[in-house]
Design an enzyme around this catalytic site. Structure first.
Site, PDB file in Angstrom:
ATOM      1  CB  SER A  14      -0.949  -0.007   1.197  1.00 45.06           C
ATOM      2  OG  SER A  14      -0.209  -0.088   2.409  1.00 45.06           O
ATOM      3  CB  ILE A  16       3.531   5.931  -4.355  1.00 44.42           C
ATOM      4  CG1 ILE A  16       3.008   6.843  -5.452  1.00 44.42           C
ATOM      5  CG2 ILE A  16       4.873   5.331  -4.762  1.00 44.42           C
ATOM      6  CD1 ILE A  16       3.879   8.074  -5.700  1.00 44.42           C
ATOM      7  CE1 TYR A  46       7.939   7.177   8.833  1.00 38.31           C
ATOM      8  CE2 TYR A  46       7.489   5.320   7.378  1.00 38.31           C
ATOM      9  CZ  TYR A  46       7.358   5.939   8.608  1.00 38.31           C
ATOM     10  OH  TYR A  46       6.633   5.328   9.598  1.00 38.31           O
ATOM     11  CB  ALA A  47       9.046  10.136   0.031  1.00 35.72           C
ATOM     12  N   GLY A  49      12.143  14.619   0.099  1.00 35.26           N
ATOM     13  CA  GLY A  49      12.514  15.597  -0.935  1.00 35.26           C
ATOM     14  C   GLY A  49      11.401  15.883  -1.914  1.00 35.26           C
ATOM     15  CD  GLU A 115      15.782  15.826  -3.859  1.00 30.44           C
ATOM     16  OE1 GLU A 115      15.970  14.716  -4.361  1.00 30.44           O
ATOM     17  OE2 GLU A 115      14.873  16.066  -3.063  1.00 30.44           O
ATOM     18  CG  HIS A 243      20.002   9.672   1.551  1.00 30.51           C
ATOM     19  ND1 HIS A 243      20.620  10.797   2.040  1.00 30.51           N
ATOM     20  CD2 HIS A 243      18.973  10.109   0.791  1.00 30.51           C
ATOM     21  CE1 HIS A 243      19.987  11.869   1.595  1.00 30.51           C
ATOM     22  NE2 HIS A 243      18.986  11.481   0.826  1.00 30.51           N
ATOM     23  NE  ARG A 290      20.074  10.540  -2.982  1.00 34.46           N
ATOM     24  CZ  ARG A 290      18.792  10.330  -2.955  1.00 34.46           C
ATOM     25  NH1 ARG A 290      18.336   9.109  -2.987  1.00 34.46           N
ATOM     26  NH2 ARG A 290      17.969  11.341  -2.897  1.00 34.46           N
ATOM     27  CG  HIS A 351      17.684   6.299   0.726  1.00 36.69           C
ATOM     28  ND1 HIS A 351      16.813   6.744   1.693  1.00 36.69           N
ATOM     29  CD2 HIS A 351      17.341   6.951  -0.414  1.00 36.69           C
ATOM     30  CE1 HIS A 351      15.983   7.636   1.164  1.00 36.69           C
ATOM     31  NE2 HIS A 351      16.274   7.764  -0.105  1.00 36.69           N
ATOM     32  NE  ARG A 386      16.192   6.198  -5.826  1.00 29.51           N
ATOM     33  CZ  ARG A 386      15.737   7.164  -5.023  1.00 29.51           C
ATOM     34  NH1 ARG A 386      14.862   8.046  -5.460  1.00 29.51           N
ATOM     35  NH2 ARG A 386      16.147   7.212  -3.769  1.00 29.51           N
ATOM     36  CG  LEU A 392       8.269   9.279  -4.370  1.00 33.23           C
ATOM     37  CD1 LEU A 392       8.089  10.637  -3.691  1.00 33.23           C
ATOM     38  CD2 LEU A 392       7.401   8.241  -3.653  1.00 33.23           C
TER      39      LEU A 392
HETATM   40  P1  FAD Z   1       6.471   1.310  -0.412  1.00 36.92           P
HETATM   41  O1  FAD Z   1       6.001   2.692  -0.334  1.00 36.92           O
HETATM   42  O2  FAD Z   1       7.598   0.926   0.425  1.00 36.92           O
HETATM   43  O3  FAD Z   1       5.249   0.355  -0.068  1.00 36.92           O
HETATM   44  C1  FAD Z   1       5.457  -1.030   0.074  1.00 36.92           C
HETATM   45  C2  FAD Z   1       4.230  -1.614   0.700  1.00 36.92           C
HETATM   46  O4  FAD Z   1       4.274  -3.039   0.638  1.00 36.92           O
HETATM   47  C3  FAD Z   1       4.065  -1.268   2.164  1.00 36.92           C
HETATM   48  O5  FAD Z   1       2.709  -0.965   2.384  1.00 36.92           O
HETATM   49  C4  FAD Z   1       4.439  -2.560   2.889  1.00 36.92           C
HETATM   50  O6  FAD Z   1       3.840  -2.711   4.141  1.00 36.92           O
HETATM   51  C5  FAD Z   1       3.912  -3.582   1.899  1.00 36.92           C
HETATM   52  N1  FAD Z   1       4.522  -4.905   1.989  1.00 36.92           N
HETATM   53  C6  FAD Z   1       5.841  -5.219   1.894  1.00 36.92           C
HETATM   54  N2  FAD Z   1       5.992  -6.553   1.994  1.00 36.92           N
HETATM   55  C7  FAD Z   1       4.758  -7.096   2.151  1.00 36.92           C
HETATM   56  C8  FAD Z   1       4.256  -8.417   2.297  1.00 36.92           C
HETATM   57  N3  FAD Z   1       5.062  -9.483   2.351  1.00 36.92           N
HETATM   58  N4  FAD Z   1       2.922  -8.587   2.419  1.00 36.92           N
HETATM   59  C9  FAD Z   1       2.086  -7.531   2.405  1.00 36.92           C
HETATM   60  N5  FAD Z   1       2.499  -6.251   2.266  1.00 36.92           N
HETATM   61  C10 FAD Z   1       3.814  -6.048   2.133  1.00 36.92           C
HETATM   62  N6  FAD Z   1      11.917   8.725  -3.365  1.00 36.92           N
HETATM   63  C11 FAD Z   1      11.683   9.814  -4.099  1.00 36.92           C
HETATM   64  O7  FAD Z   1      11.444   9.723  -5.307  1.00 36.92           O
HETATM   65  N7  FAD Z   1      11.681  11.045  -3.506  1.00 36.92           N
HETATM   66  C12 FAD Z   1      11.922  11.224  -2.185  1.00 36.92           C
HETATM   67  O8  FAD Z   1      11.890  12.333  -1.692  1.00 36.92           O
HETATM   68  C13 FAD Z   1      12.202  10.083  -1.407  1.00 36.92           C
HETATM   69  N8  FAD Z   1      12.491  10.206  -0.084  1.00 36.92           N
HETATM   70  C14 FAD Z   1      12.641   9.077   0.671  1.00 36.92           C
HETATM   71  C15 FAD Z   1      12.827   9.199   2.042  1.00 36.92           C
HETATM   72  C16 FAD Z   1      12.907   8.070   2.832  1.00 36.92           C
HETATM   73  C17 FAD Z   1      13.116   8.205   4.322  1.00 36.92           C
HETATM   74  C18 FAD Z   1      12.810   6.786   2.243  1.00 36.92           C
HETATM   75  C19 FAD Z   1      12.875   5.555   3.086  1.00 36.92           C
HETATM   76  C20 FAD Z   1      12.648   6.661   0.872  1.00 36.92           C
HETATM   77  C21 FAD Z   1      12.564   7.798   0.088  1.00 36.92           C
HETATM   78  N9  FAD Z   1      12.382   7.703  -1.297  1.00 36.92           N
HETATM   79  C22 FAD Z   1      12.161   8.825  -2.037  1.00 36.92           C
HETATM   80  C23 FAD Z   1      12.203   6.405  -1.932  1.00 36.92           C
HETATM   81  C24 FAD Z   1      10.684   6.187  -2.121  1.00 36.92           C
HETATM   82  O9  FAD Z   1      10.002   6.664  -1.000  1.00 36.92           O
HETATM   83  C25 FAD Z   1      10.347   4.736  -2.315  1.00 36.92           C
HETATM   84  O10 FAD Z   1      11.188   4.157  -3.265  1.00 36.92           O
HETATM   85  C26 FAD Z   1       8.913   4.592  -2.787  1.00 36.92           C
HETATM   86  O11 FAD Z   1       8.044   5.247  -1.897  1.00 36.92           O
HETATM   87  C27 FAD Z   1       8.543   3.134  -2.901  1.00 36.92           C
HETATM   88  O12 FAD Z   1       7.168   3.040  -3.132  1.00 36.92           O
HETATM   89  P2  FAD Z   1       6.526   1.605  -3.299  1.00 36.92           P
HETATM   90  O13 FAD Z   1       5.075   1.804  -3.522  1.00 36.92           O
HETATM   91  O14 FAD Z   1       7.285   0.835  -4.295  1.00 36.92           O
HETATM   92  O15 FAD Z   1       6.805   0.874  -1.909  1.00 36.92           O
HETATM   93  C1  SIN Z   2      15.768  12.877  -0.070  1.00 40.45           C
HETATM   94  O1  SIN Z   2      14.831  13.624   0.219  1.00 40.45           O
HETATM   95  O2  SIN Z   2      16.948  13.175   0.067  1.00 40.45           O
HETATM   96  C2  SIN Z   2      15.449  11.539  -0.632  1.00 40.45           C
HETATM   97  C3  SIN Z   2      15.133  11.679  -2.050  1.00 40.45           C
HETATM   98  C4  SIN Z   2      15.176  10.367  -2.744  1.00 40.45           C
HETATM   99  O3  SIN Z   2      15.451   9.329  -2.147  1.00 40.45           O
HETATM  100  O4  SIN Z   2      14.952  10.385  -3.954  1.00 40.45           O
END
Ligand code: FAD
Ligand code: SIN
Length: 525
Positions: A14, A16, A46-47, A49, A115, A243, A290, A351, A386, A392
């Site tokens: 759940s 993005i 937690y994203a 930037g 960035e 990171h 990075r 990261h 990356r 995102l």
């Molecule tokens: P996620 O958002 O991680 O969602 C994964 C989901 O899968 C979660 O709901 C989890 O509970 C669920 N899940 C996992 N395993 C299982 C399972 N076995 N069974 C059921 N559910 C499961 N990227 C950017 O582009 N810009 C930013 O500014 C940025 N800042 C960041 C800051 C932080 C602190 C972090 C940690 C990452 C950041 N990133 C950023 C990276 C970015 O946030 C992630 O790569 C992106 O949100 C991943 O989205 P997703 O939907 O693929 O996975």
């Molecule tokens: C950050 O805000 O520095 C994270 C951005 C990213 O992981 O793309």
């Protein structure tokens, strides 16, 4: 009682990727979205930037494409880069239409941040909590849709394939198919069989393969491990992004991120004696990509025998700084650091996982009826490294592509009959949880010590041999004890660690995020 559930679309995750895919397919059939913790827990939340997109001149698709390719150190797929970047404007407009509020200037245009590795400001953001805002907006839409049901605290153990019908499947089997997943309801301990016509893997990253990470505890690489076990293709796992600037606060786990946007805003990296050092490593100094910044910090810390460097924002306009980064200000203040006057101690932390489940332009994995999107996938966009805030973006672009393709296919598909219930025979409650928690720590220590920012063949082989012992021990344990989220996560972490080591050993060159002392990087013009 364990249940068998039928749904047109099964979405695992759940964040993005999962939420935006669910919204797009929901008018074409029932969607069950399972997620292992509360509905909003994800890396997305937690994203900080923001999300990169081309919005106004003088920026252009060509510039964003060139920056992405330069950052990827020769391993991006140019066709994929063009595809993703050209979609960026439309996809962020769609996020905004779903209710995500990105900060605007007084003239109404979006306020764009810069960035590392970007030659233009192009990061749309919501202060320093962009992910929280996107997650909020998407969940509001999903919860209002009558065709989507969220099962929170449901953990996907394994995807279901022909293997579960007793048919042998290996990595050369041409037509592996996915019929859904076995899902542990962690509220009651039952394993449900969720049968789906189409499944989307959207399980995010694998930060907890390492001892220090910015990722929340859900990030255990489950999707990659499930697909690997099902003999699907997994690619580029050697490219683990550290990171450069997580907050140095020993004992805090996961680590709190200090966004790269602060360096985009003018923040400067300094060693503990207050000296700048990035000019020794790259002309772009603190705003280099990075991999370069993280390696430079790692090198300075090793030379000096110090545990952190500083990020200095004290020369920046104080009110402006707090207005842009209120969440970071609050966090720092809670630790007695006033970023208007004090340097912020920072250290690199795991990261982002650039590799993952290999997918094509439509988000299809090598397993039929199984798509993947977001951090658990490997599209070819990031190559060896990356570009900031492209993650995102990639997730929404591929959720869209996968949804379009899924909608085309859903009518021709049916449920698979004869899938057995989860087999729990011969298992018992675990006697000692310490076996699991201690093994997890051991994997994390091995990976951080031997498979970190700087690697060598010797370190990788040592990690491989240590991990093998843990793998054997855990497989024996897994077969003996009642299935639980913890034992499955450990199994997944070990599997992902193994793929990282295996792919690292296979890459006989230093490239982007994979830096080996045995293969010094080739100078590029
Ligand atoms: P996620 O958002 O991680 O969602 C994964 C989901 O899968 C979660 O709901 C989890 O509970 C669920 N899940 C996992 N395993 C299982 C399972 N076995 N069974 C059921 N559910 C499961 N990227 C950017 O582009 N810009 C930013 O500014 C940025 N800042 C960041 C800051 C932080 C602190 C972090 C940690 C990452 C950041 N990133 C950023 C990276 C970015 O946030 C992630 O790569 C992106 O949100 C991943 O989205 P997703 O939907 O693929 O996975
Ligand atoms: C950050 O805000 O520095 C994270 C951005 C990213 O992981 O793309």
């Amino acid at each position: 009682m364990a249940k068998t559930i039928h749904t047109e679309f099964l979405v695992i995750g759940s964040g993005i990727a999962g939420l935006s895919y669910a919204l797009k397919v929901a008018n074409h059939g029932k969607v069950i979205l399972i997620t292992k913790a509360s509905e909003d827990e994800s890396n997305t939340k937690y994203a900080q930037g923001g999300i990169a997109a081309v919005m106004y001149e003088p920026d252009s698709y060509e510039k964003h494409i060139a920056d992405t390719i330069a950052c990827g150190d020769g391993l991006c797929d140019p066709e994929i880069v063009r595809f993703v970047i050209r979609e960026s404007t439309e996809r962020v407009q769609e996020l905004a239409a779903w209710g995500a509020q990105f900060d605007r200037k007084e003239d109404g245009n979006y306020q764009l941040a810069k960035e590392g590795g970007h030659t233009e400001p192009r990061i749309l953001h919501h202060k320093d909590i962009t992910g929280f805002e996107i997650e909020r907006a998407l969940l509001a839409q999903v919860n209002a849709h009558p065709n989507i049901e969220i099962f929170d605290h449901h953990f996907a153990i394994d995807i279901i394939t022909q293997h579960h019908l007793g048919i042998e499947v290996n990595s050369r089997t041409p037509d592996i198919q996915c019929y859904g997943a076995y899902v542990l309801n962690t509220n009651n301990g039952e394993v449900d069989t969720v049968l789906a016509k189409i499944t989307l893997m959207a399980t995010g990253g694998a930060g907890h393969v390492y001892a220090t990470t910015t990722n929340p505890i859900i990030a255990t690489g489950d999707g990659v491990a499930m697909v690997y076990r099902a003999k699907g293709k997994v690619e580029n796992m050697e490219f683990i992004q550290f990171h450069p600037t997580s907050l140095y606060n020993p004992g805090e786990h996961p680590s709190f991120l200090i966004t790269e946007a602060m360096r985009g805003h003018g923040g400067i990296l300094r060693t503990q004696d207050g000296k700048e050092f990035m000019h020794k490593y790259d002309d772009r100094k603190s705003l280099a990509p990075r991999d370069i910044v993280a390696r430079a910090i790692d090198n300075e810390m090793k030379i000096r025998g110090e545990d952190f460097v500083y990020l200095d924002c004290t020369h920046l306009d104080a009110d402006d700084l707090i207005q842009h980064f209120p969440n970071i200000h609050e966090k720092c203040l809670s630790l007695g650091i006033d970023m208007r006057k004090d340097f912020i101690p920072v250290v690199p932390a795991m990261h982002y996982m650039c590799g993952g489940v290999k997918v094509d332009l439509q988000g299809r994995s090598s397993i039929d009826r199984l798509y993947a999107a977001g951090e658990c996938s490997c599209t070819g966009l990031h190559g060896a490294n990356r570009l900031a805030s492209n993650s995102l973006l990639e997730a929404v672009v591929y959720a869209h592509a996968a949804a379009q393709d899924s909608i085309q296919r859903i009518q021709e598909l049916d449920f698979r009959d004869g899938i057995p219930h989860w087999d729990a025979e011969g298992t018992d409650a675990p006697e000692e949880m310490v076996l699991i928690t201690q093994s997890l720590r051991e994997v994390q220590t091995i990976m951080s010590n031997y498979v970190g920012i700087v690697r060598s063949d010797l370190r990788l082989r040592r990690a491989h041999d240590r991990l093998e012992i843990l793998w054997l021990e855990n497989e024996a344990l897994y077969k003996k004890i009642t299935v639980s989220q913890k034992v499955c996560e450990l199994r997944n972490v070990i599997t992902v660690a193994y793929t990282i080591i295996k792919h690292s050993l296979a890459r006989k060159a230093s490239c982007g995020l994979h830096y080996s002392l045995d293969y010094p990087p080739v100078k590029k013009n």
